[in-house]
Design an enzyme around this catalytic site. Structure first.
Site, PDB file in Angstrom:
ATOM      1  N   ARG A  61       9.102  -3.500   3.881  1.00  0.00           N
ATOM      2  CA  ARG A  61       7.838  -4.058   3.403  1.00  0.00           C
ATOM      3  C   ARG A  61       7.934  -5.568   3.436  1.00  0.00           C
ATOM      4  O   ARG A  61       8.929  -6.141   2.998  1.00  0.00           O
ATOM      5  CB  ARG A  61       7.490  -3.581   1.993  1.00  0.00           C
ATOM      6  CG  ARG A  61       6.059  -3.941   1.580  1.00  0.00           C
ATOM      7  CD  ARG A  61       5.665  -3.326   0.255  1.00  0.00           C
ATOM      8  NE  ARG A  61       5.540  -1.872   0.334  1.00  0.00           N
ATOM      9  CZ  ARG A  61       5.062  -1.111  -0.642  1.00  0.00           C
ATOM     10  NH1 ARG A  61       4.670  -1.660  -1.777  1.00  0.00           N
ATOM     11  NH2 ARG A  61       4.977   0.196  -0.504  1.00  0.00           N
ATOM     12  N   SER A 155       0.799  -0.183   0.459  1.00  0.00           N
ATOM     13  CA  SER A 155       0.257   0.248  -0.819  1.00  0.00           C
ATOM     14  C   SER A 155      -0.718  -0.788  -1.381  1.00  0.00           C
ATOM     15  O   SER A 155      -1.727  -1.090  -0.776  1.00  0.00           O
ATOM     16  CB  SER A 155       1.397   0.536  -1.803  1.00  0.00           C
ATOM     17  OG  SER A 155       0.920   1.166  -2.966  1.00  0.00           O
ATOM     18  N   ASP A 312      -5.631   2.886  -5.505  1.00  0.00           N
ATOM     19  CA  ASP A 312      -5.167   1.703  -4.788  1.00  0.00           C
ATOM     20  C   ASP A 312      -5.407   1.957  -3.301  1.00  0.00           C
ATOM     21  O   ASP A 312      -5.852   3.042  -2.903  1.00  0.00           O
ATOM     22  CB  ASP A 312      -3.698   1.415  -5.123  1.00  0.00           C
ATOM     23  CG  ASP A 312      -2.753   2.474  -4.604  1.00  0.00           C
ATOM     24  OD1 ASP A 312      -3.192   3.618  -4.402  1.00  0.00           O
ATOM     25  OD2 ASP A 312      -1.567   2.171  -4.399  1.00  0.00           O
ATOM     26  N   ASP A 314      -3.780   2.794  -0.592  1.00  0.00           N
ATOM     27  CA  ASP A 314      -3.258   3.964   0.128  1.00  0.00           C
ATOM     28  C   ASP A 314      -3.401   5.237  -0.695  1.00  0.00           C
ATOM     29  O   ASP A 314      -2.897   6.295  -0.319  1.00  0.00           O
ATOM     30  CB  ASP A 314      -1.814   3.755   0.558  1.00  0.00           C
ATOM     31  CG  ASP A 314      -0.829   3.744  -0.598  1.00  0.00           C
ATOM     32  OD1 ASP A 314      -1.209   3.257  -1.684  1.00  0.00           O
ATOM     33  OD2 ASP A 314       0.314   4.209  -0.422  1.00  0.00           O
ATOM     34  N   ASP A 316      -2.197   6.436  -3.459  1.00  0.00           N
ATOM     35  CA  ASP A 316      -1.129   7.160  -4.141  1.00  0.00           C
ATOM     36  C   ASP A 316      -1.096   6.827  -5.635  1.00  0.00           C
ATOM     37  O   ASP A 316      -0.314   7.414  -6.384  1.00  0.00           O
ATOM     38  CB  ASP A 316       0.234   6.911  -3.495  1.00  0.00           C
ATOM     39  CG  ASP A 316       0.725   5.476  -3.602  1.00  0.00           C
ATOM     40  OD1 ASP A 316      -0.080   4.590  -3.980  1.00  0.00           O
ATOM     41  OD2 ASP A 316       1.907   5.231  -3.305  1.00  0.00           O
ATOM     42  N   ARG A 317      -1.958   5.913  -6.077  1.00  0.00           N
ATOM     43  CA  ARG A 317      -2.053   5.571  -7.487  1.00  0.00           C
ATOM     44  C   ARG A 317      -3.479   5.784  -7.995  1.00  0.00           C
ATOM     45  O   ARG A 317      -4.429   5.787  -7.205  1.00  0.00           O
ATOM     46  CB  ARG A 317      -1.637   4.114  -7.720  1.00  0.00           C
ATOM     47  CG  ARG A 317      -0.151   3.856  -7.559  1.00  0.00           C
ATOM     48  CD  ARG A 317       0.144   2.364  -7.685  1.00  0.00           C
ATOM     49  NE  ARG A 317       1.562   2.092  -7.819  1.00  0.00           N
ATOM     50  CZ  ARG A 317       2.411   1.987  -6.805  1.00  0.00           C
ATOM     51  NH1 ARG A 317       1.952   2.125  -5.572  1.00  0.00           N
ATOM     52  NH2 ARG A 317       3.689   1.748  -7.006  1.00  0.00           N
ATOM     53  N   THR A 383      13.876   4.355 -11.864  1.00  0.00           N
ATOM     54  CA  THR A 383      12.566   3.895 -11.417  1.00  0.00           C
ATOM     55  C   THR A 383      12.303   4.324  -9.980  1.00  0.00           C
ATOM     56  O   THR A 383      13.159   4.183  -9.120  1.00  0.00           O
ATOM     57  CB  THR A 383      12.482   2.369 -11.523  1.00  0.00           C
ATOM     58  OG1 THR A 383      12.792   1.970 -12.846  1.00  0.00           O
ATOM     59  CG2 THR A 383      11.091   1.890 -11.160  1.00  0.00           C
ATOM     60  N   GLU A 408       4.929   7.726 -13.515  1.00  0.00           N
ATOM     61  CA  GLU A 408       5.542   6.424 -13.756  1.00  0.00           C
ATOM     62  C   GLU A 408       4.446   5.486 -14.242  1.00  0.00           C
ATOM     63  O   GLU A 408       3.303   5.577 -13.785  1.00  0.00           O
ATOM     64  CB  GLU A 408       6.183   5.890 -12.480  1.00  0.00           C
ATOM     65  CG  GLU A 408       7.088   4.694 -12.699  1.00  0.00           C
ATOM     66  CD  GLU A 408       8.080   4.530 -11.562  1.00  0.00           C
ATOM     67  OE1 GLU A 408       9.272   4.780 -11.796  1.00  0.00           O
ATOM     68  OE2 GLU A 408       7.656   4.169 -10.450  1.00  0.00           O
TER      69      GLU A 408
END
Length: 490
Positions: A61, A155, A312, A314, A316-317, A383, A408
């Protein structure tokens, strides 16, 4: 002078590999200016070629610019070559890789480069035709019985960033030692110009390139709806929902999921509905950031919505705000996680043997306290969702625990084992259905949090963040982490 010569040599070698002709001209200009003593040009070379973008458990990234320390086509193709080498040595027969990409700039190009390099190594690829949410790519990995998946996404990073995320055959993001094996293989990668990269027609003719159609998304939605906890509550609900995709790729799937579940009162924030890698209406494409939900809040007030659901870029959140008096209250990641976790716990009670709840150690201890009082298995992990997913699989194998929910605090959740990563699409549906159930009981998520606090005890949390910038900021981060490792909290 020795450092400058080394930087120039690295930059010249990189320029020979980059497929973009304009890159060579740009690098030659940096080199000429640096040789003339231009400090800014020397710093340009140092920042871009002084290090190499590291491949780790999160893949790659970085900022999309030329350079070995940046995210670009050269680094993507090197990473793909390294991934391919590890797959060839660990897979019996022909390896298969699912490749997905989001709506950011260059994401499609990076995905095509990934496919070309893998095809050149004799590896079969299944490529999505259009930008897709990260959880759909993770689902397709298991659905296609592939050996790995690559998702091109950054992301919720800034617009100029992009990334390269790798999943393994078990459906979860890679963990050690796989990451180091891929990183070691990348170091042995040949020049990009020496890599065999068949064209799409050539790869298709060889039986190595397949396109994933909408049937994959339909299969995913079928499973999401099949696993929904409260279908009756949503089938006749008058819950008013405002949804924003935050200029990302979640909109189509979330809207289809909500519609199929029976929610008819869904208003989409039109200015943020379609993928746009420039993210024109937000300063930072993260729904947790101040101001990111301003348009959604304004839309919610216009339609008097009960709840705001925000993915978000992409998808995934999931971020949530719920109507509270004349305004809306943002729920933090721990509150959403506890609400979804408790909902999953009681919805599956008596139906799932040995249920397991999981959260990471940076999240609240509240869900763990509730699990203990309900005599339900709970695990706390390092994490990252890769650890949540792998812990869930390990607990099933070792103790027979059946994973029902994990989260998370950074607004990442997964309900069940359909996707072994964060899934903001299914979480959006599950949260909407939970709201409908509570509404039928003359309650809402805010009242439910109060009820849980009274019943199980309240665990307070406070979120604080600071973003150190530049090299000075990076050094400060390393100092803090070193200090925590040396003198951990007791």
């Amino acid at each position: 002078m020795a450092e400058l010569n080394s930087l120039i040599e690295t930059a010249q070698r990189y320029a020979q590999e980059d497929p973009n002709p304009s890159t060579t001209t740009l690098i030659e200009q940096w080199i000429t200016n640096a040789k003339a003593g231009d400090g800014a040009a020397i710093e340009d070379l140092r920042s871009r070629f002084g290090t190499t973008l590291e491949f780790g458990t999160a893949g790659l990234r970085g900022k999309m610019e030329p350079g070995t320390a940046r995210m670009n086509r050269v680094m993507v193709m090197r990473a793909s070559w390294g991934l391919g080498q590890v797959l060839k040595t660990t897979t019996q027969g022909t390896p298969k890789v699912v490749v997905g990409f989001d709506g950011r700039r260059q994401s499609r190009q990076f995905a095509e480069d990934t496919c070309a390099v893998l095809n050149g190594l004799g590896i079969e690829v299944c490529l999505f035709m259009d930008p897709v949410p990260t959880p759909l790519c993770a689902f397709a990995l298991l659905h296609e019985r592939a050996n790995a998946a690559v998702m091109v996404t950054a992301s919720h990073n800034p617009p100029d960033d992009n990334g390269y995320k790798v999943y393994w055959g078990n459906g979860a993001q890679i963990i050690p030692p796989i990451d180091s094996e891929i990183a070691s293989a990348i170091q042995k990668a040949p020049l990009v110009s020496e890599m065999r990269r068949p064209t799409p027609p050539e790869a298709h003719k060889q039986g190595l390139r397949h396109m994933l159609s909408d049937s994959t998304a339909e299969a995913y939605l079928d499973e999401v709806l099949k696993r929904a906890f409260h279908p009756q509550a949503s089938s006749n609900s008058d819950l008013r929902i405002v949804y924003t995709a935050m200029h990302g790729v979640g909109g189509r799937l979330v809207q289809r999921a909500l519609h199929r579940a029976g929610f008819q009162g869904v208003t989409v924030v039109s200015a943020q509905a379609d993928p746009d890698g420039h993210f024109p209406t937000v300063a930072f494409p993260n729904p947790e950031e101040d101001g990111a939900l301003d348009l959604a809040l304004a839309t919610a007030k216009e339609v008097d919505a009960h709840v705001i659901l925000a993915n978000d870029p992409d998808a995934d959140r999931l971020a949530v705000a719920y109507k509270d008096g004349d305004g809306y209250r943002m729920l933090n990641g721990n509150e959403i996680g506890v609400l979804l976790g408790v909902d999953a716990l009681f919805a599956t009670k008596g139906k799932v043997k040995n249920p397991l709840l999981v959260n990471s150690l940076v999240s609240s201890t509240w869900l763990g306290h509730i699990a203990k009082q309900e005599d339900v298995a709970h695990a706390e992990t390092l994490t990252g969702f890769k650890w949540i997913a792998n812990t869930a699989m390990q607990r099933l194998q070792d103790k027979g625990d059946n994973f029902i929910f994990g989260y998370e605090e950074a607004i990442g959740y997964t309900v069940g084992d359909l996707v072994r990563d964060k899934d903001g699409v299914s979480a959006a549906l599950q949260f909407a259905q939970m709201c409908a159930r509570l509404q039928n009981d003359h309650s809402d998520p805010i009242q439910e949090l109060k009820r849980l606090a009274v019943k199980y005890g309240l665990v307070g949390t406070l979120q604080w963040s600071k973003r150190p910038n530049g090299k000075t900021g990076q050094r400060r981060i390393q100092q803090i982490l070193t200090g925590l490792r040396t003198n951990p909290f007791s």
